[in-house]
Design an enzyme around this catalytic site. Structure first.
Site, PDB file in Angstrom:
ATOM      1  N   ASP A  57     -11.495  96.968 -63.350  1.00  0.00           N
ATOM      2  CA  ASP A  57     -11.669  97.672 -62.139  1.00  0.00           C
ATOM      3  C   ASP A  57     -11.805  96.896 -61.012  1.00  0.00           C
ATOM      4  O   ASP A  57     -11.612  97.338 -59.811  1.00  0.00           O
ATOM      5  CB  ASP A  57     -12.671  98.705 -62.156  1.00  0.00           C
ATOM      6  CG  ASP A  57     -12.386  99.899 -62.927  1.00  0.00           C
ATOM      7  OD1 ASP A  57     -11.294 100.181 -63.183  1.00  0.00           O
ATOM      8  OD2 ASP A  57     -13.310 100.708 -63.575  1.00  0.00           O
ATOM      9  N   TYR A  79     -29.550 103.255 -45.996  1.00  0.00           N
ATOM     10  CA  TYR A  79     -28.621 101.940 -46.001  1.00  0.00           C
ATOM     11  C   TYR A  79     -29.118 100.766 -44.934  1.00  0.00           C
ATOM     12  O   TYR A  79     -29.589  99.901 -45.594  1.00  0.00           O
ATOM     13  CB  TYR A  79     -27.221 102.157 -45.951  1.00  0.00           C
ATOM     14  CG  TYR A  79     -26.361 101.309 -45.967  1.00  0.00           C
ATOM     15  CD1 TYR A  79     -25.940 100.304 -47.192  1.00  0.00           C
ATOM     16  CD2 TYR A  79     -25.576 100.603 -44.812  1.00  0.00           C
ATOM     17  CE1 TYR A  79     -24.966  99.543 -47.222  1.00  0.00           C
ATOM     18  CE2 TYR A  79     -24.875  99.622 -44.789  1.00  0.00           C
ATOM     19  CZ  TYR A  79     -24.595  98.920 -45.833  1.00  0.00           C
ATOM     20  OH  TYR A  79     -23.539  97.813 -45.910  1.00  0.00           O
ATOM     21  N   ASN A 107     -18.211  96.324 -39.373  1.00  0.00           N
ATOM     22  CA  ASN A 107     -17.257  97.057 -40.248  1.00  0.00           C
ATOM     23  C   ASN A 107     -16.086  96.024 -40.537  1.00  0.00           C
ATOM     24  O   ASN A 107     -15.576  95.407 -39.583  1.00  0.00           O
ATOM     25  CB  ASN A 107     -16.506  98.186 -39.612  1.00  0.00           C
ATOM     26  CG  ASN A 107     -17.411  99.319 -39.148  1.00  0.00           C
ATOM     27  OD1 ASN A 107     -17.818 100.022 -40.191  1.00  0.00           O
ATOM     28  ND2 ASN A 107     -17.740  99.447 -38.014  1.00  0.00           N
TER      29      ASN A 107
HETATM   30  P1  NAD Z   1     -18.060  97.069 -52.104  1.00  0.00           P
HETATM   31  O1  NAD Z   1     -18.773  98.017 -52.483  1.00  0.00           O
HETATM   32  O2  NAD Z   1     -16.365  96.528 -52.021  1.00  0.00           O
HETATM   33  O3  NAD Z   1     -18.708  95.733 -52.977  1.00  0.00           O
HETATM   34  C1  NAD Z   1     -19.893  95.821 -53.540  1.00  0.00           C
HETATM   35  C2  NAD Z   1     -19.742  95.269 -55.146  1.00  0.00           C
HETATM   36  O4  NAD Z   1     -21.173  95.475 -55.524  1.00  0.00           O
HETATM   37  C3  NAD Z   1     -19.034  96.585 -55.834  1.00  0.00           C
HETATM   38  O5  NAD Z   1     -18.063  95.953 -56.481  1.00  0.00           O
HETATM   39  C4  NAD Z   1     -20.116  97.136 -56.727  1.00  0.00           C
HETATM   40  O6  NAD Z   1     -19.470  97.383 -57.841  1.00  0.00           O
HETATM   41  C5  NAD Z   1     -21.113  95.595 -56.865  1.00  0.00           C
HETATM   42  N1  NAD Z   1     -22.397  96.223 -57.200  1.00  0.00           N
HETATM   43  C6  NAD Z   1     -22.841  97.214 -57.024  1.00  0.00           C
HETATM   44  N2  NAD Z   1     -24.331  97.081 -57.529  1.00  0.00           N
HETATM   45  C7  NAD Z   1     -24.281  96.090 -58.247  1.00  0.00           C
HETATM   46  C8  NAD Z   1     -25.326  95.637 -59.071  1.00  0.00           C
HETATM   47  N3  NAD Z   1     -26.566  96.317 -59.383  1.00  0.00           N
HETATM   48  N4  NAD Z   1     -24.825  94.333 -59.977  1.00  0.00           N
HETATM   49  C9  NAD Z   1     -23.606  94.071 -59.844  1.00  0.00           C
HETATM   50  N5  NAD Z   1     -22.691  94.556 -58.937  1.00  0.00           N
HETATM   51  C10 NAD Z   1     -23.059  95.378 -58.153  1.00  0.00           C
HETATM   52  O7  NAD Z   1     -18.611  96.579 -50.654  1.00  0.00           O
HETATM   53  P2  NAD Z   1     -18.170  95.347 -49.702  1.00  0.00           P
HETATM   54  O8  NAD Z   1     -17.622  96.101 -48.564  1.00  0.00           O
HETATM   55  O9  NAD Z   1     -17.447  94.346 -50.138  1.00  0.00           O
HETATM   56  O10 NAD Z   1     -19.614  94.938 -49.078  1.00  0.00           O
HETATM   57  C11 NAD Z   1     -20.136  93.763 -49.562  1.00  0.00           C
HETATM   58  C12 NAD Z   1     -21.553  93.581 -48.957  1.00  0.00           C
HETATM   59  O11 NAD Z   1     -21.245  93.498 -47.369  1.00  0.00           O
HETATM   60  C13 NAD Z   1     -22.424  94.667 -49.209  1.00  0.00           C
HETATM   61  O12 NAD Z   1     -23.765  94.127 -49.208  1.00  0.00           O
HETATM   62  C14 NAD Z   1     -22.505  95.480 -48.063  1.00  0.00           C
HETATM   63  O13 NAD Z   1     -23.318  96.340 -47.793  1.00  0.00           O
HETATM   64  C15 NAD Z   1     -22.120  94.475 -46.868  1.00  0.00           C
HETATM   65  N6  NAD Z   1     -21.616  95.053 -45.695  1.00  0.00           N
HETATM   66  C16 NAD Z   1     -20.119  95.606 -45.939  1.00  0.00           C
HETATM   67  C17 NAD Z   1     -19.502  96.058 -44.464  1.00  0.00           C
HETATM   68  C18 NAD Z   1     -18.219  96.396 -44.703  1.00  0.00           C
HETATM   69  O14 NAD Z   1     -17.639  96.797 -43.517  1.00  0.00           O
HETATM   70  N7  NAD Z   1     -17.232  96.587 -45.694  1.00  0.00           N
HETATM   71  C19 NAD Z   1     -20.140  96.293 -43.380  1.00  0.00           C
HETATM   72  C20 NAD Z   1     -21.613  95.768 -43.353  1.00  0.00           C
HETATM   73  C21 NAD Z   1     -22.115  95.123 -44.590  1.00  0.00           C
END
Ligand code: NAD
Length: 336
Positions: free
Chosen positions: A42, A151, A180
């Site tokens: 996935d 969050y 974002n």
């Molecule tokens: P995403 O959901 O695409 O990726 C996060 C990954 O973490 C997922 O693949 C999930 O399976 C994995 N994960 C969750 N819990 C886990 C665990 N216990 N063990 C192992 N893997 C685990 O999210 P993203 O958008 O890539 O975000 C990455 C980081 O950036 C996160 O910390 C998120 O909070 C932060 N963030 C993202 C955004 C955004 O706009 N995308 C904005 C602010 C902060």
């Protein structure tokens, strides 16, 4: 960094961390360990020549295995999604506190040189974000604290964990507050997707089904800035290797502020189609306005994320369209 030093990246089956793995691989790093709890099948990106581990980093024992031998640790794993997810599943978001808590300790015990934590603009005081014509948020605006419920509070607490591992134990920690992020290889359907991906997908579905009615969450006037993922991963690298930023949270975001309605218009322009918009005022919509004040990052790094939204959105639209068509043809594509 020596190019053979071990880099550990968690959350690598997801969006930003997957792109970060690709970025370091392209930079020539030979030892990258990519970790996610999702089955490999996935993941959005599986980069050849990278060690892939499917482990749950909310579990302390797994974190020790993950950090074994690491020189640098990038912790981007979190249970998260767009507003639809974080407003509905606050407990899941709060429980991500286990991830950073165990990962910092494991990185410290493994003797890692540097540790990166991905925080969020959701850590900022929400009372400063009640107007679409918002004043851009600067780093000091996180306190006095009134973070996004669930969050945002998890992020704020985990930032503090990072800061204290430096002050008390001397591990160099780095914290970026992402605004974002959008781009290829990220969630575009299923309930965790964010506005840019959701609007691209809705347009692609509209064309496919020849039904151009679209429901927009909120009144369309909410404002945000959106950072292209290539800027994000470059920023993570720059922040992680700047000693002036040890234990110092910093904005990592675009300062190009747009309304959700403008975002929809940009997607219409890319697809060369018009949508019939209706607005769901009861849908999750988050704060009224949010932008990134980039004064600090420009001062300390002489750089800021600057990919124009029009340009990044075009690439993102193309990638989502490709994923949509592959899935329709029966192929398995990555999921969030
Ligand atoms: P995403 O959901 O695409 O990726 C996060 C990954 O973490 C997922 O693949 C999930 O399976 C994995 N994960 C969750 N819990 C886990 C665990 N216990 N063990 C192992 N893997 C685990 O999210 P993203 O958008 O890539 O975000 C990455 C980081 O950036 C996160 O910390 C998120 O909070 C932060 N963030 C993202 C955004 C955004 O706009 N995308 C904005 C602010 C902060």
């Amino acid at each position: 960094m020596n190019q053979t030093d071990l880099i550990v990246i968690t959350g690598a089956g997801g969006f930003i961390a997957g792109n970060l793995v690709l970025y370091f691989k392209k930079k020539g790093f030979a030892n990258i360990r990519a970790v996610d709890k999702k089955p490999l099948y996935d993941w959005y990106l599986r980069v050849p020549g990278v060690e892939h581990l499917c482990l749950d980093v909310s579990n302390e024992a797994d974190c020790h295995r993950v950090c074994e031998g690491a020189k640098e640790v990038y912790n981007l794993a979190a249970d998260m999604g767009g507003m639809g997810f974080i407003e509905r599943f606050r407990v899941e978001c709060l429980r991500s506190v286990l991830i950073n808590t165990h990962m910092t300790e494991a990185a410290y015990k493994a003797g890692a040189d540097r540790y990166f934590f991905s925080s969020s603009a959701c850590a900022y005081n929400t009372s400063l974000q009640s107007d679409p014509n918002v004043r851009a948020l600067k780093e000091a605006d996180a306190y006095p604290a009134l973070a996004e419920r669930g969050y945002g509070w998890e992020k704020l607490f985990s930032e503090m964990v990072c800061q204290e591992y430096w002050h008390e134990r001397g591990m160099k920690t780095f914290v970026a507050r992402f605004h974002n992020v959008y781009g290829p290889h990220g969630t575009w359907d299923g309930g965790r997707e964010k506005a840019p991906a959701a609007i691209c997908r809705k347009m692609i579905e509209a064309i496919d089904k020849n039904d151009f009615r679209i429901t927009i969450w909120g009144d369309g006037k909410q404002t945000r800035s959106f950072m292209y993922v290539d800027d994000c991963v470059q920023g993570v690298d720059k922040i992680m290797h700047c000693d002036d930023l040890i234990a110092t949270p910093i904005n990592l975001g675009s300062s190009e502020l747009v309304s959700i309605d403008t975002l929809v218009s940009k997607v219409e322009k890319i697809a060369d189609r018009k949508l019939k918009r209706s607005y769901d005022l009861n849908a999750p919509r988050g704060v009224a306005g949010r932008n990134s004040d980039n004064t600090f990052i420009k001062k300390v790094l002489g750089w800021e994320p600057d990919t124009p939204l029009d340009k990044g959105l075009e690439t993102t639209y193309g990638w989502i369209k490709d994923q949509y068509e592959r899935r329709k043809a029966g192929e398995h594509v990555g999921i969030g």
